[in-house]
Design an enzyme around this catalytic site. Structure first.
Site, short mmCIF file in Angstrom:
data_model
loop_
_atom_site.label_atom_id
_atom_site.label_comp_id
_atom_site.label_asym_id
_atom_site.label_seq_id
_atom_site.Cartn_x
_atom_site.Cartn_y
_atom_site.Cartn_z
N GLY A 48 19.09 1.00 -4.03
CA GLY A 48 19.90 0.80 -2.84
C GLY A 48 20.80 -0.41 -2.89
O GLY A 48 21.67 -0.56 -2.04
N CYS A 83 24.40 32.27 7.47
CA CYS A 83 25.61 32.45 6.67
C CYS A 83 26.11 33.89 6.82
O CYS A 83 25.33 34.84 6.69
CB CYS A 83 25.32 32.15 5.21
SG CYS A 83 26.67 32.60 4.09
N CYS A 93 25.61 35.57 3.09
CA CYS A 93 24.33 35.77 2.42
C CYS A 93 23.15 35.66 3.37
O CYS A 93 22.00 35.68 2.95
CB CYS A 93 24.17 34.77 1.27
SG CYS A 93 23.78 33.11 1.83
N CYS A 114 28.09 29.60 3.74
CA CYS A 114 27.47 28.51 2.99
C CYS A 114 28.53 27.57 2.45
O CYS A 114 29.51 28.00 1.85
CB CYS A 114 26.70 29.05 1.79
SG CYS A 114 25.13 29.78 2.21
N CYS A 154 25.09 30.41 -2.34
CA CYS A 154 25.48 31.62 -1.63
C CYS A 154 25.60 32.80 -2.61
O CYS A 154 25.09 33.88 -2.35
CB CYS A 154 26.81 31.37 -0.93
SG CYS A 154 27.21 32.59 0.34
#
Lengths: 371, 258, 296
Positions: free
Chosen positions: C35, C244, C247, C269, C275
């Site tokens: 970080g 979606c 899909c 997606c 997808c």
């Protein structure tokens, strides 16, 4: 809609092809040679070399041609090439006292050792468009005189002899000259690194900042001690040989600004200085650089920090036009994932707002939720 | 009351180049005590305040502070992290101009809550309740909790700044001309408020002011500064009623005419 | 001076080896201090600053001849900038490229984390425009570095507090700040906050490169990544009402696609590879037939 996304690869190829076409323009007009650019658009080439930090006229001309005359694009091309070059070593500091001077003026002395030389300047031309240049007329050979071989002392040295100007800053003996292109930037900066950043900073940005100091945003009472333009030798020490060898000559513009004097109980009053040095012939840039260098010394000289030009982090972080143009222009890239997130939030907040209004019984008849 | 002082200042000297900021100042501050530093502008009182509160570094001298564990610590030998932590928990600093001590574009609630969040409070509702309670204590209506200080009057801003400083229960508060830019009527109300808060909370405070009326109303003890030196100090009533130094006499007589 | 006829003979992965070593040192330091933003001497790259130069440098420093590279922008392999960056690496490394999340060993991304869970043999490289999570609260680098060093993060919560006070909930939807391994507050780059939970305890190494700002940071595998929040206003990810349209996937991030000038739209997606895989596996959304036709 989905088509535009799927077509990415083809679209890019076609765009590049069209760009090449537009770059070439009307095929019945002869294509430009790099020599023409180097010889006839020399100041553009100089700026590209200076802000691209690479002294190579031919590559700069190529970049200029490839960029269709877009300066920042050309600078970018040159930088992207420069960064891949291996670093063999660092040259010795160039000695501008021994410059082969083509132009040299001082605004602080009427005459001085070495004299004033106007050189090739626009300064006293009348800015009238010249119809003769529309054709290809013969140009007279210039009047020149044999340059004196000895070195020409700089105005700052004349002032130094009397102790009237601060001496060149000292860096500790073990100080290794920084390299902005090889080490991460850190604030506050040593002056050597800061000068590097200014030297390759955007001419327009530095010009505006220098101008702002003249208009009162961090005044420094500047006088042009001296501007000189000419060629200097570049030498490099070869440890195995034990002496320096000459790599060649480059043209540079140097500006020494004599500025606001300072004194205290401990030290007598002295002028201070600002310094500018850039590749090629670019007086405007060298002058602006020396003004900004001086204002960035405000903290070192114990002056109040009140103006943008005195703020090192602000000036240096935003002076690089390649960085600036990249980040501004990246807004063109798709951001639809983030936008979707914002869109969703705004919709949700609107429906919450409308629900609250309805609950309060304030909702007008015509203020029905859209969905 | 504790038998030990809260703060010990020893031979504090500050030079700006060759110019004197303040010179050889020593004193002790006791728990619950309010000390006023008075003098005209340029006398070195703000320099002294900034040196004690570690906003400036003195040229020589020490400042020792009794931490909550009872140990004295030299402020200039502490690490920066510890000093900054001390400054935002156990100390307060009230600026003359509230804009210097507030976040002007952040709501009143967040201004008060910031110190709590800085020490790890993570419950929005609790932070907001505490902030609202403190707004009440400084006589700001609870329905202003979400408004930004830029929409507040000068007096409200100053009271908000005080609340922001007091929320972590500090033991020592520095105030630099706290009633500076305010109207006379607003000043009186603010002084009243500060006095009752200091009493209720048992705070120690160091107040810099050029206004002897402020010193009279708030402080137990005062120091008079001139040209960087402390020229007279003592109980506030004694100094104001029976000034010994000619300069103090001049100051006192000039205020009485107002 | 120069043999200009053959001026562009570039090293493997464009950068010279010295530069790669410098970047790798920065990456190692970043991994050692999760970080923490490590300053590095960012190079000019042949694409503009702000267009992924940081990610490209990180990828160039870690890629080897045996790697398989995937590049996505907005979750998709075929957005123009992803195409351009993939083409760049094909040209300068000649490594295998793929659009399959599963097959890739290095995935360079802008604005998304793939839906499919990543594994230990994978590196996710993020392109980062502004690495400093405190930047818009405190513009000065000198000050923000001090705030990180002293762990003074109160200001970050002030911002979240303001969001709630003003809007009733935290109104940050992307670049949502996280705390890494209990120490450094970090900007996850402008990914939607939907993706934040995927960073937590990820098996893959996550590297972040900011070219213009000259910073590299990292999340090593199996590292704790916590989105900042309040106890009574806990962190939440976006949810979508419908699956979606192509899909029928749920629990994934969706893009809104406008279908006509009357404003009808569908949600699909954002992760195109995910997808496609689902459709190949036989999942069909309510608009899959039409949309496939619309693809020419």
């Amino acid at each position: 809609m989905y088509v535009a996304v799927k077509g990415g690869e083809t679209a890019i190829n076609n765009a590049h092809r069209l760009l090449a076409d537009r770059r070439r323009g009307d095929r019945s007009v002869p294509a430009m040679h790099l020599e023409q650019i180097v010889e006839q658009l020399g100041l553009a080439v100089d700026r590209i070399m200076s802000e691209g930090s690479l002294y190579d006229c031919e590559l700069a001309a190529l970049a200029f041609k490839q960029a269709r005359g877009d300066m920042i694009e050309a600078i970018f091309l040159l930088r992207a090439y420069r960064t891949t070059l291996p670093r063999f070593g660092y040259s010795n500091p160039v000695d501008t006292n021994r410059m082969h001077i083509e132009r040299r003026i001082s605004a602080t002395y009427k005459d001085l050792p070495g004299g004033q030389l106007l050189g090739p300047t626009f300064d006293y031309t009348h800015r009238l468009l010249d119809p003769a240049l529309m054709g290809s007329q013969d140009v007279e050979t210039p009047v020149t005189k044999q340059a004196a071989e000895q070195s020409t002392p700089r105005v700052s040295q004349l002032l130094t002899q009397e102790g009237l100007i601060e001496s060149d800053g000292d860096l500790p003996d073990d100080h290794q000259t920084g390299d902005l292109t090889r080490e991460p930037m850190e604030f506050p900066m040593a002056r050597d690194v800061r000068l590097q950043a200014l030297s390759r900073g955007d001419e327009g940005f530095l010009l505006a900042l220098g101008y702002s100091t003249q208009r009162g945003f961090g005044r420094s009472h500047p006088f042009v001690g001296e501007i000189r333009i000419g060629e200097v030798d570049v030498e490099i020490d070869i440890p195995e040989l034990g002496f320096a060898i000459n790599l060649g000559r480059i043209r540079v513009t140097e500006c020494q600004m004599v500025t606001q004097f300072q004194g205290s109980a401990k030290s007598p009053p002295q002028f201070t200085r600002g310094y500018g040095l850039v590749f090629g012939q670019s007086e405007r840039k060298a002058m602006a650089m020396s003004l900004v260098d001086r204002s960035l010394r405000a903290r070192e000289l114990g002056e109040d920090l009140t103006a943008p030009a005195q703020d090192e982090e602000f000036v240096i972080s935003h002076a690089d036009n390649v960085q600036a143009t990249g980040f501004v222009e990246h807004l063109k890239l798709p951001h639809y994932v983030d936008f979707q997130a914002e869109l969703d939030l705004v919709r949700r907040m609107r429906s919450e707002f409308e629900a609250a209004q309805e609950r309060d019984g304030n909702a007008g008849e015509d203020l029905e939720a859209a969905e | 009351m504790n038998e030990q002082p809260l703060l010990r200042v020893n031979s504090m000297t500050k030079y700006y180049g060759s110019r004197i900021g303040c010179r050889d100042v020593s004193f002790e501050l006791w728990p619950g005590e309010v000390l006023a530093i008075v003098g005209e502008s340029g006398s070195g009182k703000t320099t002294l305040l900034n040196n004690i509160s570690t906003r400036l570094t003195p040229t020589s001298g020490t400042v020792e502070y009794r931490m909550r564990d009872g140990q004295f610590r030299d402020l200039y030998r502490m690490g920066e992290a510890e000093r900054r932590f001390l400054m935002r928990t156990d100390w307060g600093f009230v600026h003359q101009n509230p804009a210097d001590g507030l976040r002007m574009t952040v709501s009143a609630g967040a201004n008060v809550g910031e110190r709590l969040m800085a020490i790890g409070d993570r419950h929005y509702g609790d932070i907001r309740n505490t902030a609202t309670r403190w707004l009440g204590r400084v006589e700001i209506d609870a329905d202003r909790v979400d408004d930004q200080p830029r929409d507040f009057s000068g007096g409200m801003r100053q009271r908000l700044q005080i609340a922001r400083n007091l929320v972590t229960g500090p033991r020592l508060v520095f105030m630099d001309e706290p009633t500076g830019g305010l109207d006379v009527s607003v000043q009186a109300r603010l002084l009243d408020l500060v006095r009752s808060l200091v009493n209720d909370l048992g705070l120690s405070a160091i107040v810099v002011t050029h206004d002897l009326a402020v010193a009279r109303l708030l402080s137990h003890r005062m120091m008079v500064m001139k040209d960087g030196y402390v020229i007279e100090q003592g109980l506030t009533d004694r100094v104001l009623d029976d000034p010994r130094e000619p300069y103090t006499q001049l100051l006192v007589s000039s205020i009485l005419q107002v | 001076m120069n043999t200009h006829g053959e001026l562009a003979t570039y090293n493997f992965a464009y950068l010279d080896e010295q530069t790669k070593r410098m970047i790798r040192r920065a990456i190692l330091k970043a991994i050692a201090i999760p970080g923490y933003q490590v300053p590095f001497a960012s190079r000019e790259m042949p694409m503009p600053y702000g267009w992924g130069t940081g990610g490209v440098q990180v990828t160039a420093a870690v890629i080897g001849p045996d790697d398989t590279l995937k590049v996505i922008d907005q979750g998709a392999d075929d957005t123009t900038n992803a195409v351009s960056i993939r083409a760049f690496f094909q040209k300068v490394t000649n490594v295998a490229v793929t659009t399959s999340t599963r097959q890739a060993t290095i995935i360079q991304t802008r604005h998304r984390i793939p839906e499919e869970q990543l594994g230990e043999n994978q590196i996710l490289v993020y392109q980062v425009p502004i690495p400093e999570p405190l930047r818009f609260l405190e513009p000065r680098e000198t000050e923000t570095r001090k705030m990180h060093a002293l762990e003074e993060y109160g200001l970050m919560h002030v911002k979240l507090y303001e969001d709630i006070a003003r809007n009733g909930h935290i109104a940050t939807t992307y670049a949502y700040p996280v705390k890494v391994e209990g120490r450094y507050v970090m900007d996850p780059s402008p990914t939607p906050k939907f993706d934040n939970p995927k960073m937590h305890m990820s098996q893959a190494l996550q590297l972040f490169g900011a070219g213009r700002e000259k910073r590299i940071y990292a999340i090593p595998p199996y590292t704790e990544v916590v989105s900042l929040d309040f106890e009574d206003h806990p962190f939440e990810v976006q949810t979508f009402k419908d699956p979606c349209a192509l899909c029928a996937a749920t629990g994934v991030y969706l893009d809104e696609v406008i279908l006509d000038d009357k404003g009808s739209r569908m949600f699909v997606c954002s992760d195109t590879d995910h997808c496609e895989n689902r459709r190949n596996e036989g999942h069909h959304g309510h608009l899959s037939g039409q949309a496939l036709e619309a693809q020419q």
